[in-house]
Design an enzyme around this catalytic site. Structure first.
Site, mmCIF file in Angstrom:
data_model
loop_
_atom_site.group_PDB
_atom_site.id
_atom_site.type_symbol
_atom_site.label_atom_id
_atom_site.label_comp_id
_atom_site.label_asym_id
_atom_site.label_seq_id
_atom_site.Cartn_x
_atom_site.Cartn_y
_atom_site.Cartn_z
ATOM 1 N N LYS A 134 2.076 10.029 -7.670
ATOM 2 C CA LYS A 134 2.051 8.945 -6.671
ATOM 3 C C LYS A 134 0.943 9.154 -5.646
ATOM 4 O O LYS A 134 0.325 8.202 -5.195
ATOM 5 C CB LYS A 134 3.399 8.882 -5.917
ATOM 6 N N GLY B 53 5.506 17.013 -2.492
ATOM 7 C CA GLY B 53 4.180 17.607 -2.377
ATOM 8 C C GLY B 53 3.190 16.716 -3.084
ATOM 9 O O GLY B 53 3.418 16.322 -4.227
ATOM 10 N N HIS B 54 2.136 16.343 -2.399
ATOM 11 C CA HIS B 54 1.112 15.508 -3.011
ATOM 12 C C HIS B 54 -0.204 16.265 -3.021
ATOM 13 O O HIS B 54 -0.586 16.834 -2.010
ATOM 14 C CB HIS B 54 0.914 14.216 -2.208
ATOM 15 N N GLN C 38 9.545 11.723 -4.301
ATOM 16 C CA GLN C 38 10.462 11.976 -5.419
ATOM 17 C C GLN C 38 10.449 10.789 -6.402
ATOM 18 O O GLN C 38 9.430 10.134 -6.491
ATOM 19 C CB GLN C 38 11.886 12.266 -4.920
HETATM 20 P P1 IMP Z 1 16.187 18.654 -2.573
HETATM 21 O O1 IMP Z 1 15.497 17.356 -2.421
HETATM 22 O O2 IMP Z 1 15.393 19.827 -2.071
HETATM 23 O O3 IMP Z 1 17.577 18.634 -2.012
HETATM 24 O O4 IMP Z 1 16.371 18.950 -4.154
HETATM 25 C C1 IMP Z 1 17.211 18.152 -4.962
HETATM 26 C C2 IMP Z 1 16.602 17.929 -6.332
HETATM 27 O O5 IMP Z 1 15.448 17.109 -6.210
HETATM 28 C C3 IMP Z 1 16.130 19.204 -7.030
HETATM 29 O O6 IMP Z 1 16.320 19.053 -8.428
HETATM 30 C C4 IMP Z 1 14.640 19.239 -6.720
HETATM 31 O O7 IMP Z 1 13.905 19.977 -7.679
HETATM 32 C C5 IMP Z 1 14.317 17.761 -6.783
HETATM 33 N N1 IMP Z 1 13.151 17.392 -5.982
HETATM 34 C C6 IMP Z 1 13.090 17.226 -4.655
HETATM 35 N N2 IMP Z 1 11.856 16.850 -4.283
HETATM 36 C C7 IMP Z 1 11.125 16.756 -5.395
HETATM 37 C C8 IMP Z 1 9.764 16.355 -5.652
HETATM 38 O O8 IMP Z 1 8.982 15.995 -4.769
HETATM 39 N N3 IMP Z 1 9.397 16.382 -6.962
HETATM 40 C C9 IMP Z 1 10.247 16.732 -7.966
HETATM 41 N N4 IMP Z 1 11.498 17.085 -7.762
HETATM 42 C C10 IMP Z 1 11.950 17.101 -6.494
#
Ligand code: IMP
Length: 431
Positions: A12, A36-37, A219
């Site tokens: 994105k 993270g971008h 996400q």
């Molecule tokens: P949280 O957002 O840190 O609570 O993580 C919840 C789930 O979302 C986990 O499976 C993370 O690996 C996933 N996740 C959160 N942010 C990202 C992202 O930016 N890219 C990919 N997966 C994400």
């Protein structure tokens, strides 16, 4: 509006970066520094976790919306890093209503995962879930609160109270000392003060003037707390509808909703993944695509393109277009496979994304073979430049999804992008 159509990490940032060049404002609407971008500018690589990618255009209004959860330590570090590299930050605005990630949120995230043991979600451990939980419990600390010592102290005390039991093992943790926390957060408030603003009016004004506002999602759809693979999801809504809430605009303002999808699939963390590859092909895609997390460095699970999940993403987001990224990564794979439906645990076939967790966890992609290509496509700038097999692959995706492919990324650089006619409408004037 730019949203992830898979499990995040679809690319994105690159699309937002390109649209931001022409856009008059960029607004991030949810998530936090779990995202993270990566933006590549010539020899320079920029990694953002909170600040919208558009910041690299001097003076461009870049908004961290009310729906974002902000870790002020990360944000101030990001600001300092960009300043050191000479980036003009005059356009940066952060919503006074954005919620702050507090030290106890980080500890609660870790403690929660440890308690789940083998059933852990695989969170990024950035405190995202506990922060959104406090927001919903009306115990959150918002950015505006760090401008007033008395209010801040009161709110931290109230927020900590119901967590005492869970945080008992961290009782003596220096980060949880009320005085230290208050001082630290007042200091962050002081440093961020010039950027704190009432942000929705920035969007309203630009939209009223007919300008291009880019809403940047973090996400992806399948990590959405309502529509994703719950409980293996994040704690916000990455779907398009959430952009209105997280930025403070109405749905009638939105003209285009583009979903970003890789030409294959990846997922970080635990949870169902019907087209996951556990073999050499998975390893090959992981290597060729550099599939390691921007935020945590974790290897990403890899699999074939999942059209069942993408059709679902088209619906829940109301996508008007799809952007396919990393098409170049599939070069040299003799036979490509894509899932057009799922086979459930008892052999039943599913055309639609199953809502029930027990089905989804055991569903496997029912795969269709498509021919691959061997030509280097990184120089392609028009669909016609692509080999026939790559064009057929995209046409198959379009036909299955019922929405046009509007852009195709064929490499990490900004110019390694195919803009189709549909995307030309918002093409940067300078490009
Ligand atoms: P949280 O957002 O840190 O609570 O993580 C919840 C789930 O979302 C986990 O499976 C993370 O690996 C996933 N996740 C959160 N942010 C990202 C992202 O930016 N890219 C990919 N997966 C994400």
């Amino acid at each position: 509006m730019i949203v992830g159509a898979q499990w995040g990490d679809e690319g994105k940032g690159k699309v937002v970066d390109l649209l931001a060049e022409r856009g008059d404002a960029v607004i991030r609407f949810q998530g936090g520094n779990n995202a993270g971008h990566t933006i590549v500018r010539g020899d320079e690589v920029f990694k953002f976790h909170l600040i919208p990618s558009g910041i690299l255009y001097p003076g461009k209004p870049c908004v961290v919306g009310n729906g974002v959860v902000v870790d002020p330590r990360v944000l101030t570090d990001e600001i300092d890093g960009l300043r050191r590299r000479g980036v003009d930050l005059s356009g940066l605005r952060i919503s006074a209503n954005a919620h702050l990630i507090m030290p106890y949120h980080l500890l609660l995230d870790q403690a929660g995962e440890a308690k789940l043991g083998k059933r852990e979600i695989g969170t990024t451990k950035r405190g995202i879930g506990p922060c959104y939980a406090d927001k919903a419990s009306r115990l959150g600390i918002r950015l505006q609160d760090v401008l007033d010592e008395k209010i801040l102290k009161q709110k931290i005390t109230a927020a900590m109270e119901p967590k005492r039991q869970t945080l008992r093992e961290y009782e003596k943790h220096p980060a949880l000392d009320l005085h230290t926390m208050t001082e630290d957060y007042l200091a962050f408030g002081h440093r961020l003060e010039t950027y704190i603003a009432d942000t929705p009016p920035i969007a309203w004004k630009a939209l009223e003037e007919g300008k291009l506002v880019v809403f940047e999602g973090a996400q992806g759809t399948l990590l959405d707390i309502d529509h994703g693979t719950y409980p293996f999801v994040t704690s916000s809504n990455p779907v398009a509808g959430s952009a209105c809430v997280g930025a403070g605009v109405g749905p009638s303002s939105i003209d285009e909703v583009w979903g970003i999808s890789k030409a294959y699939c990846t997922r970080v963390g635990a949870g169902p993944f019907p087209t996951e590859l556990h073999d050499d092909m998975g390893a090959r895609i992981q290597k060729a695509g550099g599939e390691f997390g921007t935020t945590t460095g974790r290897p990403r699970r890899c699999g074939w393109l999942d059209l069942v999940a993408l059709r679902y993403a088209v619906k829940v987001n109301g996508l008007t277009g799809i952007v396919i990224t990393k098409l170049d990564v599939l070069r040299g794979v003799e036979t490509l496979r894509v899932a057009t439906r799922y086979t459930g645990p008892d052999g039943a076939l599913f055309d639609d994304f199953p809502y029930h967790q027990s089905v989804l966890h055991r569903a496997r992609g029912d795969l269709v073979d498509l021919p691959g290509w061997t030509d280097d496509i990184t120089g392609a700038r028009r669909i016609d430049d692509l080999p026939e097999a790559a064009r057929d692959y995209l046409a198959f995706v379009e036909e299955q999804l019922g929405v046009p492919v509007v852009m195709v990324s064929v490499g990490p650089d900004r110019d390694q992008m195919i803009w189709t006619e549909a995307a030309e409408r918002v093409r940067p004037a300078a490009a």
